[in-house]
Design a protein around this motif. Structure first.
Motif, PDB file in Angstrom:
ATOM      1  N   THR A  48       6.275  25.757  -3.700  1.00 42.89           N
ATOM      2  CA  THR A  48       6.565  26.582  -2.697  1.00 42.89           C
ATOM      3  C   THR A  48       5.285  26.746  -1.997  1.00 42.89           C
ATOM      4  OG1 THR A  48       7.906  28.551  -1.599  1.00 42.89           O
ATOM      5  CG2 THR A  48       6.762  28.830  -3.664  1.00 42.89           C
ATOM      6  N   LEU A  61       6.142  17.953 -10.583  1.00 44.38           N
ATOM      7  CA  LEU A  61       7.332  18.576  -9.943  1.00 44.38           C
ATOM      8  C   LEU A  61       8.783  17.933 -10.734  1.00 44.38           C
ATOM      9  CD1 LEU A  61       6.414  19.318  -6.664  1.00 44.38           C
ATOM     10  CD2 LEU A  61       6.247  20.885  -8.442  1.00 44.38           C
ATOM     11  N   GLU A 110      10.785  15.151  -9.314  1.00 47.51           N
ATOM     12  CA  GLU A 110      11.579  15.563  -8.254  1.00 47.51           C
ATOM     13  C   GLU A 110      11.526  14.380  -7.301  1.00 47.51           C
ATOM     14  OE1 GLU A 110      11.875  19.098  -4.862  1.00 47.51           O
ATOM     15  OE2 GLU A 110      10.251  19.191  -6.483  1.00 47.51           O
ATOM     16  N   TYR A 127       3.341  27.477  -7.641  1.00 50.24           N
ATOM     17  CA  TYR A 127       4.002  26.640  -8.551  1.00 50.24           C
ATOM     18  C   TYR A 127       5.021  27.515  -9.486  1.00 50.24           C
ATOM     19  CZ  TYR A 127       4.335  23.182 -12.117  1.00 50.24           C
ATOM     20  OH  TYR A 127       4.670  21.901 -13.107  1.00 50.24           O
ATOM     21  N   ASN A 163      12.511  23.186 -15.551  1.00 43.64           N
ATOM     22  CA  ASN A 163      12.369  22.872 -14.288  1.00 43.64           C
ATOM     23  C   ASN A 163      11.105  23.299 -13.490  1.00 43.64           C
ATOM     24  OD1 ASN A 163      13.309  23.971 -11.237  1.00 43.64           O
ATOM     25  ND2 ASN A 163      13.959  21.795 -11.474  1.00 43.64           N
ATOM     26  N   THR A 164      10.451  22.440 -12.756  1.00 46.56           N
ATOM     27  CA  THR A 164       8.968  22.880 -11.982  1.00 46.56           C
ATOM     28  C   THR A 164       9.453  22.643 -10.578  1.00 46.56           C
ATOM     29  OG1 THR A 164       8.218  20.979 -12.493  1.00 46.56           O
ATOM     30  CG2 THR A 164       7.820  22.594 -13.903  1.00 46.56           C
ATOM     31  N   THR A 165       8.984  23.483  -9.667  1.00 41.30           N
ATOM     32  CA  THR A 165       9.021  23.558  -8.208  1.00 41.30           C
ATOM     33  C   THR A 165       7.924  23.972  -7.495  1.00 41.30           C
ATOM     34  OG1 THR A 165      10.319  25.447  -7.840  1.00 41.30           O
ATOM     35  CG2 THR A 165      11.825  23.410  -8.206  1.00 41.30           C
TER      36      THR A 165
END
Length: 411
Positions: free
Chosen positions: A297, A323, A351, A271, A293-295
């Motif tokens: 992987t 996200l 997102e 995260y 902003n959160t993404t």
């Protein structure tokens, strides 16, 4: 012993003896100094005991649902702070008894050289937005952080080790910080011996530029400009954190969900969180703007159950992690009479397309407030109006209007 367990053990063992806040952000002198203050003599040895109570009465109109009203205790904080050897050593302990697990902060600090502060323990991290770095008792609206902060963060507390350094300067200023934490937020070890943390460590950092010089001491982590900066002061900040395996929707907890690899062993997504912020203060005026902003992987070969038929679909991760993007703008003015007027706008967008099971929901909100500080600024009365709108669905609640009366007492 694994590195993560070693880090957590070190942090806990050192939480025995920090000024209460981040470097150069001690509570400014116009606020209460605590209900009990002990001067232990010697070279700057002192202990302070204090607290904070925040209560609200509210009336809320909910579209397509029943209206709500009631009285809530938002915070009941109790804290103990100590400083020794001319502020080279310190400790801070803080609890909030409105929570099931009250411990918020428990850490020690060491300042080996001027402008460098090392911290070990559980504290508000600087790897979030500036709004999340504000003291809980010194936000603009009733002891609460912004709508964006509430969607993309939890309490903002982390257990680990932190390093902060301020570049000595009387013109352009610069703060830098780095942190390594458990990645499981507050109460990292869980509530019992079988409730252990999950995933790996969290790594983060922050850089803050002061193009017009530093704020007056103690004026950075409170929203209102009590000290009335005589010249404009600006803080431009950027922060980043990487949680190496999380089981919590905003990376500040554990055990919300469990995932697996192809062999049926537990595995978790990573995260990432980016933050950028601006704070301006001048002559009682405050402007605070935050973006996050959160993404995610490390999603390949993750499974929602220990079965080859349950492989995680790309957009399915939005059911587990918050996200997306968020932005928040707050403005306020504190008059010399200690009346204050404030306004804020917050917006959050996921997102992926939102579903009923999404961890992050689209939301926009507007807040308006009028406040009065009395009794040497230890009591704050605030009348607050809020309008919040969610995803519109037929016959489902999608907007709220509320009026609140907040009472805050510092002691």
């Amino acid at each position: 012993m694994k590195f993560k367990e070693t880090l957590l053990l070190m942090a806990c063992l050192t939480v025995t003896a920090a000024p209460a806040q981040s470097l150069h952000s001690e509570a400014q002198p116009m606020l209460t100094d605590g209900i009990l203050n002990f001067d232990l003599g010697g070279s700057g040895n002192r202990v302070r005991i204090g607290g904070f109570i925040s209560a609200e009465g509210h009336l809320t109109e909910v579209k397509n649902d029943n209206n709500e009203s009631g009285f809530n205790l938002e915070h009941t904080l109790f804290n103990v702070e100590g400083s020794f050897l001319d502020d080279k050593l310190g400790f801070f302990l803080q609890t909030d008894f409105t929570l099931n697990y009250p411990l918020l902060d428990a850490y020690v600090t060491w300042q080996p050289v001027k402008d460098l502060r090392l911290t070990a323990g559980q504290k508000q991290t600087f790897t979030n937005s500036r709004d999340m770095m504000l003291h809980d008792q010194m936000t603009a609206f009733g002891g609460r952080h912004s709508g964006m902060s509430q969607s993309l963060n939890d309490t903002g507390r982390e257990l680990g080790v932190f390093a902060e350094y301020r570049i000595p300067s009387k013109t352009v200023g610069l703060d830098i910080g780095a942190a390594v934490t458990s990645g499981d937020g507050r109460n990292s070890f869980g509530s019992s011996s079988v409730d252990s943390d999950c995933g790996g460590l969290k790594y983060g950092g922050r850089v803050t530029l002061y193009p017009l010089g530093y704020f007056k001491r103690g004026n950075e982590m409170v929203f209102h400009d009590f000290v009335r900066e005589t010249t404009p002061k600006i803080a431009l900040g950027a922060a980043f954190s990487f949680n190496d395996g999380t089981s919590h929707k905003v990376g500040e907890g554990h055990g919300d969900f469990t995932m697996y690899d192809i062999d049926g062993e537990t595995a978790y997504p990573d995260y990432r969180k980016w933050s950028a912020d601006l704070m301006l203060k001048w002559q009682g005026f405050t402007l605070l703007a935050d973006w996050q902003n959160t993404t995610a992987t490390h999603l390949d070969n993750l499974y929602t159950a220990a079965s080859a038929a349950s492989k995680l679909r790309p957009e399915q991760i939005a059911d587990y992690l918050a996200l997306g993007n968020g932005v928040d703008v707050q403005v306020g003015y504190l008059f010399r009479s200690l009346w204050a007027v404030d306004a804020a706008w917050s917006y959050v967008k996921p997102e992926f397309d939102e579903t009923d099971s999404s961890s992050l929901n689209k939301k926009s909100s507007i807040d308006l407030g009028v406040s009065k500080y009395i009794f040497n600024n230890t009591v704050k009365l605030q009348l607050l109006g809020n309008y919040t709108k969610y995803r519109t669905e037929f016959m489902k609640p999608y907007k709220n209007r509320s009026v609140k009366l907040n009472v805050q007492v510092m002691f």
